[in-house]
Write a protein that holds these residues in place. Structure first.
Motif, PDB file in Angstrom:
ATOM      1  N   MET A   1       1.140 -74.118  58.108  1.00 32.65           N
ATOM      2  CA  MET A   1      -0.020 -74.586  57.337  1.00 32.65           C
ATOM      3  C   MET A   1      -0.676 -73.426  56.598  1.00 32.65           C
ATOM      4  O   MET A   1      -1.036 -73.518  55.434  1.00 32.65           O
ATOM      5  CB  MET A   1      -1.018 -75.199  58.333  1.00 32.65           C
ATOM      6  CG  MET A   1      -1.512 -76.597  57.988  1.00 32.65           C
ATOM      7  SD  MET A   1      -0.487 -77.531  56.895  1.00 32.65           S
ATOM      8  CE  MET A   1      -1.672 -78.009  55.667  1.00 32.65           C
ATOM      9  N   ARG A   2      -0.792 -72.299  57.349  1.00 27.66           N
ATOM     10  CA  ARG A   2      -1.399 -71.113  56.756  1.00 27.66           C
ATOM     11  C   ARG A   2      -0.550 -70.628  55.575  1.00 27.66           C
ATOM     12  O   ARG A   2      -1.069 -70.261  54.533  1.00 27.66           O
ATOM     13  CB  ARG A   2      -1.463 -70.036  57.843  1.00 27.66           C
ATOM     14  CG  ARG A   2      -2.299 -68.843  57.467  1.00 27.66           C
ATOM     15  CD  ARG A   2      -2.415 -67.956  58.695  1.00 27.66           C
ATOM     16  NE  ARG A   2      -2.076 -66.599  58.370  1.00 27.66           N
ATOM     17  CZ  ARG A   2      -1.823 -65.656  59.281  1.00 27.66           C
ATOM     18  NH1 ARG A   2      -1.862 -65.942  60.554  1.00 27.66           N
ATOM     19  NH2 ARG A   2      -1.524 -64.434  58.903  1.00 27.66           N
ATOM     20  N   ALA A   3       0.768 -70.680  55.771  1.00 22.63           N
ATOM     21  CA  ALA A   3       1.663 -70.233  54.711  1.00 22.63           C
ATOM     22  C   ALA A   3       1.520 -71.136  53.491  1.00 22.63           C
ATOM     23  O   ALA A   3       1.456 -70.668  52.360  1.00 22.63           O
ATOM     24  CB  ALA A   3       3.093 -70.237  55.216  1.00 22.63           C
ATOM     25  N   ALA A   6      -1.604 -70.386  51.674  1.00 25.38           N
ATOM     26  CA  ALA A   6      -1.524 -69.098  50.988  1.00 25.38           C
ATOM     27  C   ALA A   6      -0.701 -69.205  49.711  1.00 25.38           C
ATOM     28  O   ALA A   6      -1.073 -68.661  48.671  1.00 25.38           O
ATOM     29  CB  ALA A   6      -0.911 -68.058  51.916  1.00 25.38           C
ATOM     30  N   ILE A   7       0.411 -69.920  49.806  1.00 28.31           N
ATOM     31  CA  ILE A   7       1.258 -70.075  48.625  1.00 28.31           C
ATOM     32  C   ILE A   7       0.527 -70.878  47.557  1.00 28.31           C
ATOM     33  O   ILE A   7       0.560 -70.549  46.377  1.00 28.31           O
ATOM     34  CB  ILE A   7       2.587 -70.764  49.006  1.00 28.31           C
ATOM     35  CG1 ILE A   7       3.428 -69.806  49.842  1.00 28.31           C
ATOM     36  CG2 ILE A   7       3.358 -71.196  47.782  1.00 28.31           C
ATOM     37  CD1 ILE A   7       4.480 -70.480  50.654  1.00 28.31           C
TER      38      ILE A   7
ATOM     39  N   TRP B 108       6.866 -61.276  44.532  1.00 26.11           N
ATOM     40  CA  TRP B 108       6.493 -62.234  43.490  1.00 26.11           C
ATOM     41  C   TRP B 108       6.270 -61.458  42.196  1.00 26.11           C
ATOM     42  O   TRP B 108       5.419 -60.570  42.129  1.00 26.11           O
ATOM     43  CB  TRP B 108       5.245 -63.006  43.899  1.00 26.11           C
ATOM     44  CG  TRP B 108       5.549 -64.114  44.847  1.00 26.11           C
ATOM     45  CD1 TRP B 108       5.649 -65.428  44.537  1.00 26.11           C
ATOM     46  CD2 TRP B 108       5.808 -64.018  46.250  1.00 26.11           C
ATOM     47  NE1 TRP B 108       5.955 -66.162  45.660  1.00 26.11           N
ATOM     48  CE2 TRP B 108       6.069 -65.327  46.722  1.00 26.11           C
ATOM     49  CE3 TRP B 108       5.876 -62.960  47.165  1.00 26.11           C
ATOM     50  CZ2 TRP B 108       6.364 -65.592  48.052  1.00 26.11           C
ATOM     51  CZ3 TRP B 108       6.175 -63.229  48.482  1.00 26.11           C
ATOM     52  CH2 TRP B 108       6.413 -64.536  48.910  1.00 26.11           C
ATOM     53  N   GLU B 118       0.474 -59.941  51.228  1.00 25.13           N
ATOM     54  CA  GLU B 118      -0.390 -60.880  51.954  1.00 25.13           C
ATOM     55  C   GLU B 118       0.260 -62.246  52.092  1.00 25.13           C
ATOM     56  O   GLU B 118       0.111 -62.923  53.116  1.00 25.13           O
ATOM     57  CB  GLU B 118      -1.747 -60.984  51.264  1.00 25.13           C
ATOM     58  CG  GLU B 118      -2.651 -59.837  51.677  1.00 25.13           C
ATOM     59  CD  GLU B 118      -3.938 -59.771  50.885  1.00 25.13           C
ATOM     60  OE1 GLU B 118      -4.359 -60.804  50.355  1.00 25.13           O
ATOM     61  OE2 GLU B 118      -4.502 -58.664  50.813  1.00 25.13           O
ATOM     62  N   LEU B 119       1.005 -62.633  51.066  1.00 25.30           N
ATOM     63  CA  LEU B 119       1.741 -63.893  51.167  1.00 25.30           C
ATOM     64  C   LEU B 119       2.768 -63.821  52.292  1.00 25.30           C
ATOM     65  O   LEU B 119       2.894 -64.750  53.092  1.00 25.30           O
ATOM     66  CB  LEU B 119       2.467 -64.172  49.852  1.00 25.30           C
ATOM     67  CG  LEU B 119       1.752 -65.075  48.873  1.00 25.30           C
ATOM     68  CD1 LEU B 119       2.512 -65.127  47.564  1.00 25.30           C
ATOM     69  CD2 LEU B 119       1.650 -66.479  49.440  1.00 25.30           C
ATOM     70  N   ASP B 122       1.263 -64.273  55.601  1.00 25.98           N
ATOM     71  CA  ASP B 122       0.999 -65.663  55.969  1.00 25.98           C
ATOM     72  C   ASP B 122       2.277 -66.436  56.265  1.00 25.98           C
ATOM     73  O   ASP B 122       2.314 -67.306  57.124  1.00 25.98           O
ATOM     74  CB  ASP B 122       0.214 -66.359  54.856  1.00 25.98           C
ATOM     75  CG  ASP B 122      -1.191 -65.785  54.741  1.00 25.98           C
ATOM     76  OD1 ASP B 122      -1.666 -65.228  55.749  1.00 25.98           O
ATOM     77  OD2 ASP B 122      -1.800 -65.892  53.668  1.00 25.98           O
ATOM     78  N   ILE B 123       3.333 -66.110  55.527  1.00 27.00           N
ATOM     79  CA  ILE B 123       4.595 -66.808  55.757  1.00 27.00           C
ATOM     80  C   ILE B 123       5.161 -66.453  57.135  1.00 27.00           C
ATOM     81  O   ILE B 123       5.663 -67.307  57.857  1.00 27.00           O
ATOM     82  CB  ILE B 123       5.602 -66.462  54.643  1.00 27.00           C
ATOM     83  CG1 ILE B 123       5.161 -67.130  53.346  1.00 27.00           C
ATOM     84  CG2 ILE B 123       7.004 -66.902  55.027  1.00 27.00           C
ATOM     85  CD1 ILE B 123       5.935 -66.685  52.134  1.00 27.00           C
ATOM     86  N   TYR B 124       5.065 -65.183  57.500  1.00 28.70           N
ATOM     87  CA  TYR B 124       5.607 -64.753  58.795  1.00 28.70           C
ATOM     88  C   TYR B 124       4.576 -64.861  59.916  1.00 28.70           C
ATOM     89  O   TYR B 124       4.847 -64.481  61.045  1.00 28.70           O
ATOM     90  CB  TYR B 124       6.107 -63.311  58.709  1.00 28.70           C
ATOM     91  CG  TYR B 124       7.415 -63.166  57.983  1.00 28.70           C
ATOM     92  CD1 TYR B 124       8.622 -63.385  58.641  1.00 28.70           C
ATOM     93  CD2 TYR B 124       7.461 -62.802  56.645  1.00 28.70           C
ATOM     94  CE1 TYR B 124       9.826 -63.253  57.988  1.00 28.70           C
ATOM     95  CE2 TYR B 124       8.659 -62.666  55.971  1.00 28.70           C
ATOM     96  CZ  TYR B 124       9.838 -62.889  56.654  1.00 28.70           C
ATOM     97  OH  TYR B 124      11.021 -62.762  56.002  1.00 28.70           O
ATOM     98  N   ARG B 125       3.389 -65.339  59.577  1.00 27.09           N
ATOM     99  CA  ARG B 125       2.311 -65.492  60.571  1.00 27.09           C
ATOM    100  C   ARG B 125       2.057 -64.196  61.342  1.00 27.09           C
ATOM    101  O   ARG B 125       2.010 -64.171  62.572  1.00 27.09           O
ATOM    102  CB  ARG B 125       2.650 -66.603  61.566  1.00 27.09           C
ATOM    103  CG  ARG B 125       2.800 -67.946  60.891  1.00 27.09           C
ATOM    104  CD  ARG B 125       2.963 -69.050  61.913  1.00 27.09           C
ATOM    105  NE  ARG B 125       3.140 -70.313  61.246  1.00 27.09           N
ATOM    106  CZ  ARG B 125       4.321 -70.749  60.777  1.00 27.09           C
ATOM    107  NH1 ARG B 125       5.406 -70.023  60.931  1.00 27.09           N
ATOM    108  NH2 ARG B 125       4.406 -71.906  60.165  1.00 27.09           N
TER     109      ARG B 125
END
Lengths: 267, 324
Positions: A1-3, A6-7, B108, B118-119, B122-125
């Motif tokens: 969800m966080r990802a 963020a995206i 990106w 930062e992305l 968030d993707i890798y938590r």
């Protein structure tokens, strides 16, 4: 969800920066809007009894179509994603702990929303101030207004789910131009972007309304103006919901199979 | 812990002769050919090892990396990486690895590097504290502080590659796959990148699997090499051992005063200038230390260096040996 959040944020912030593009788009949409209106007004004047929509319904349809264009046409796709597929950069996307389908879906949503937002606000503001009969009127009732929002949301989901099929097709053909042109042509006709669906002969119209394409813009726009009467709202929205689920499930299945078969060439 | 058993992968490639006639024919009946990219590959890699994966172009190096990183399905074979099957448990697996494909970018394109990071966080938590700690460490080690705010598209290749490597390490991966990480870099950037990778391995015990054509990378980073050719694993061994096997010759360069009279057995002159002589020692006949001590008895030696075959020479002779 966080990802996902963020995206969405990153993409939205990036796309909201394209001011020149928004201005150009806005001008184009006004131009097209007036052209459509003049065309249909000529029809209406020549034979009002054969005209399937009221003047008010038509104005709503045209201005909503122009203002929300980016949210209802399939051809506004992320060229970078197409490029990633063709050049193989998608390898990196698969190296991340993230579902590719959801990732691209969110990118498609955020990109369209960001771009649509910039055009929608000024266009609706101006269209609502135009002299009659060209003015964009509010929804016919509060119920229709709320139903329009729900229906628009579902339609937008369906559009993005359809966009995912375009990406999937690019994996197979490795040339996005053909499939994009083909899908754009079909969509423009079948979704009521070119001609609102009420203008089609009855038999064809009934089929088109059942297809997922008709759910993208024809359904919400006609709810807004009251062309779809109150008792038809619920079935219309249920049909949209049905297509959301089917297209989403189908798309995910397709992606899962595709990822198994994908090969990365070179380098 | 990585174990690979009987790994095979083939691709179907469309093939046609040049020319219009052939193009028309291929339109109606395309001809496909099966290319066997990997054939029955077997090896194991322990935690914390740094392994060089080498072979000529088209040998199957990248294919292996792609299978090990979970993005490509093999035809046959078993792979286990820390208990997971990469392509089956892809999501879990990729969360624990870092990948750098030297020829592609994972940042990106239009976003400032810091936003990309930062992305990824968030993707890798990655939790905030660990992210900050890792980022600080990476920014310092790879000298990124000045380029962090720039969009990726404005970076030079060397700057970008340093950012790519940082991006692959933000989530503390246990295994780092580097597919030609120094391609196109200048000497200074190459050394910085190597330096950093070595440090990462030492500090965090990161397992590193490196494919490259730059033998200095191999020499600087790895002890062990896997040689692959035509899809088969040809050799798996320690570099030092291989060097000894490939060539028993060592080169000793001595700076001396006074003339060089007689040479010990097994030693010959390769090049001679006043005050400096390059000698070749055949270690199958005399050990390097024995040769040096014999020379020292007769000569006033001021300086001395011993060199074995370079990794470059090693690989060349291996390619020759296996007719690659």
């Amino acid at each position: 969800m966080r990802a996902i959040a963020a995206i969405f944020r990153a993409d939205f912030n990036q796309h909201i920066q394209y001011r020149a593009s928004a201005l150009a788009g806005l001008t184009t949409q006004f131009f097209w809007g007036f052209m459509y209106i003049l065309l249909y007004m000529a029809f209406l004047r020549s034979n009002p009894s054969a005209f399937p929509m009221t003047q008010r319904e038509l104005m709503s349809y045209v201005w909503l179509n122009q203002g929300l264009l980016i949210m209802v046409v399939i051809w506004f796709v992320d060229l970078r994603i197409l490029d990633d597929i063709v050049k193989g950069n998608v390898a990196y996307e698969l190296c991340r702990p993230m579902d590719l389908y959801h990732y691209w879906f969110i990118k498609s949503v955020s990109r369209r929303l960001a771009r649509a937002w910039l055009r929608m606000v000024p266009l609706f503001a101006v269209a609502a101030l135009l002299p009659q009969p060209y003015r964009l009127m509010p929804p016919i009732s509060l119920l229709h207004g709320l139903a329009f929002l729900v229906s628009m949301l579902l339609g937008f989901f369906i559009l993005n789910a359809l966009t995912m099929f375009l990406y999937a097709g690019t994996f197979y053909t490795l040339n996005p131009t053909g499939i994009r042109t083909l899908m754009a042509a079909f969509m423009d006709l079948l979704s009521g972007s070119l001609i609102p669906l009420p203008f089609f002969p009855d038999a064809i119209r009934r089929v088109l309304e059942l297809l997922p394409f008709g759910s993208v813009q024809n359904a919400p726009f006609l709810i807004y103006s009251g062309h779809i009467p109150t008792e038809r709202i619920l079935p219309t929205i249920l049909l949209q919901l049905f297509w959301c689920l089917v297209l989403y499930a189908w798309g995910r299945l397709l992606f899962a199979r595709m990822i198994r078969r994908v090969s990365f060439q070179g380098g | 812990m990585i174990t690979v058993n009987g790994l095979s992968k083939s691709f179907r490639v469309r093939r046609r002769q040049a020319g219009f006639g052939q193009a028309v024919r291929a339109f109606f009946s395309p001809k496909y050919e099966i290319i066997q990219a990997l054939k029955d590959l077997n090896f194991g890699i322990n935690d914390g090892e740094m392994v060089g994966y080498i072979g000529p172009n088209g040998a199957g190096k990248s294919t292996t990396i792609k299978i090990l990183s979970g993005i490509l399905y093999p035809d046959e074979g078993k792979v286990r990486i820390n208990g997971l099957v990469p392509w089956k448990d892809r999501m879990q697996h990729v969360a624990r690895i870092g990948v750098v494909f030297g020829q592609r970018s994972q940042l990106w394109w239009d976003l400032p590097v810091a936003d990309s990071f930062e992305l990824l966080r968030d993707i890798y938590r990655v939790d905030a504290q660990r992210f900050k700690h890792n980022l600080d460490e990476l920014v310092q080690a790879l000298d990124l502080s000045l380029i962090l705010q720039q969009p990726t598209r404005t970076l030079s290749l060397g700057q970008r590659m340093r950012c790519e490597i940082a991006a692959s390490l933000l989530h503390d991966p246990a295994i780092l796959f580097l597919d030609e990480p120094t391609i196109g870099l200048d000497a200074r950037n190459k050394i910085a990148v190597r330096e950093f990778i070595r440090g990462q391995n030492r500090r965090h015990g990161t397992t590193v699997i490196l494919t490259t054509h730059d033998m200095q990378d191999i020499e600087a980073l790895t002890q062990r090499i896997l040689l692959i050719g035509n899809g088969r694993l040809l050799l798996d061994g320690q570099i030092d051992e291989l060097k000894r096997r490939v060539s028993p010759l060592r080169r000793i360069t001595i700076e001396h005063s006074g003339p060089l009279a007689e040479l010990p057995a097994g030693v010959s002159i390769e090049d001679q200038r006043p005050g400096q002589t390059k000698l070749q020692v055949d270690t199958s006949r005399v050990s390097v230390s024995e040769a040096i001590s014999q020379l020292a008895k007769k000569l006033e030696i001021e300086d001395l260096t011993v060199a074995g075959p370079t990794a470059e020479e090693l690989v060349l002779s291996l390619y020759k040996e296996y007719t690659l």
